[in-house]
Structure formats: structure tokens, C-alpha cells
Design an enzyme around this catalytic site. Sequence first.
Site, short mmCIF file in Angstrom:
data_model
loop_
_atom_site.label_atom_id
_atom_site.label_comp_id
_atom_site.label_asym_id
_atom_site.label_seq_id
_atom_site.Cartn_x
_atom_site.Cartn_y
_atom_site.Cartn_z
N HIS A 90 0.81 -1.21 0.00
CA HIS A 90 0.00 0.00 0.00
C HIS A 90 0.85 1.28 0.00
CE1 HIS A 90 0.85 0.59 4.33
NE2 HIS A 90 0.75 -0.73 4.41
N ASP A 91 0.35 2.29 -0.67
CA ASP A 91 0.93 3.64 -0.66
C ASP A 91 2.29 3.71 -1.34
OD1 ASP A 91 -1.18 5.01 1.04
OD2 ASP A 91 -0.54 3.42 2.41
N GLY A 121 5.07 -1.40 2.16
CA GLY A 121 4.28 -0.18 2.04
C GLY A 121 5.10 1.10 2.09
#
Length: 269
Positions: free
Chosen positions: A120-121, A138
Site C-alpha cells: 500500500h501507498d 508499504g
Amino acid sequence: MTIHPSAIIEPGARIGAGVKVGPFCVVGSDVTLGDGVELISHAVVTGRTSVGAHTVVFPFASVGHRPQDLKYAGEPSTLSIGTDCVIREHVTINPGTAGGGMKTAIGNHCLLMIGVHIGHDCILGDHIVLSNNTGIAGHCTIDDYVIMSGHSGSAQFVHIGAHAFIGGMTKVEKDVIPYGTVLGNPAALSGVNIVGLKRRGFDREAIHRLRTAYRMIFASEGTLRERVDDASAMFPDEVLVQDVVKFVVAAERPLTLPGNLPINVPGEE
């Protein structure tokens, strides 16, 4: 477009011209597939995900499912994938979270080989190659033309500069300068990515100046900031050198260093 009868396209999905969706694929209601995208078979694209034109997704890829973050609470985060990418078998890509900017983004012309995971991100640039079973935790940033070899991986928040090369089974826990080659566990700089720069048509003299600056920056005398300033002053008009200088000066995290150097922090006096 061509949609196999066994595929599931949820109401609301936006499908471009010339899209091909093969057997047993699933496309979620908030997904956008650009013109000419192909899902070969057994691929799932879900969440608030956009896939750029002419990207190909191979079987058993999982694109856009909820992040592997215990803090994720269902916020409407997104995932964007650029044009002309290749996403091979068993790749997993997660959208963003509220704690990291709410988006994951992958640029154009990227090759994600079998078993790659992008957390994520993460923000990835263009023309990136992630080899088999590479794992990106992430909040990482990976700049243009980075190559990561098989079974390598990065810890959270790592920034890998443009044109860097990460060797197989390398564990990257600190930021990597542009044009650097990094090997080992723990990871260490082993020099400039000369092979990659030559293949991409960089001028031979520019590469030579970059190598000279590299030796200055990672010498043992003085502080890191002093050495960076010296290299910058010696090559004020050399783009490759200045890319490295800017990266080091702006770094907010520890840098991956040659194995024979003590650990320095950016900006130390």
C-alpha cells in the site's frame, strides 16, 4: 471489446475500447480498464483501480484488493496503473491507506514478473522491472528505470533512485542513490550501475564523471555532507552527478552505503 462468458464484470465498471477479458476473470464495480487492456484469465481487478491502456494482466494476479495493513478501515483509497505495463502471474498490488496518502501508483511501461508484491501507498515511476518474487513493502518510492532482481525486497518507506540496480536476494532497508548498484544482505552499495547506463545510451564521459563523483562522495575522509558538497562543486553542470547530490541532500532516511564505510546520516556535521 471481447468478454469471455465465464468472466464477471460488475455493474459500474468502465471498460475501454478493444479490451479483452478472458475466462474466469473478475472486474469490480469501481474499476476502469483503459483501451486495449487485456486480462488473460483468472485475474481479479477490484477496488477503486484504474488500469492504463494496453496493460496486460496474466492469470491469478490480484490487483486492488484491500491493503495488508491492520489500520485500514475501508477508506476509499485508490490504485492506478499506467499504460503498457505487464503484470505477470500471482502478482499482488494493494491500494493506498489513510496513513499514506490514500493512493498507490505505478507508472508506464513497467514489468512486474511472477509473484511480485507491491504494498500500500507505494509510488513507482516508469520503465521499472521487478523480477520474480520481489517484495515491495508499504510507503516505498521507486523511481524510473529501476531494476530489482529476483527474490529481492525493500522495507517500508525505502526510496530507490532512478536507474539503480538491486541484485538478486538483496534486502534493502535504507534509501538507494540514483544510478547505484546494491547487493547483499544487509544491502551495500557496490558501485555505479555502469551496465545499465551504457545500455540506456548515457554518454561515456558522463558515466566517467559520475564514477569520479561516486568515489568522492563515498570516500572515508570528512563528513558525508562535506564530500557531497565537494562533488557538487567539481561537477556543477553534470546532470548525473547533480541527481545524486540532490538525492543525498534531500534524504530524510539513512542511505545504503558501501560495505566498508561506517553508517552516516544525511546532513551530519
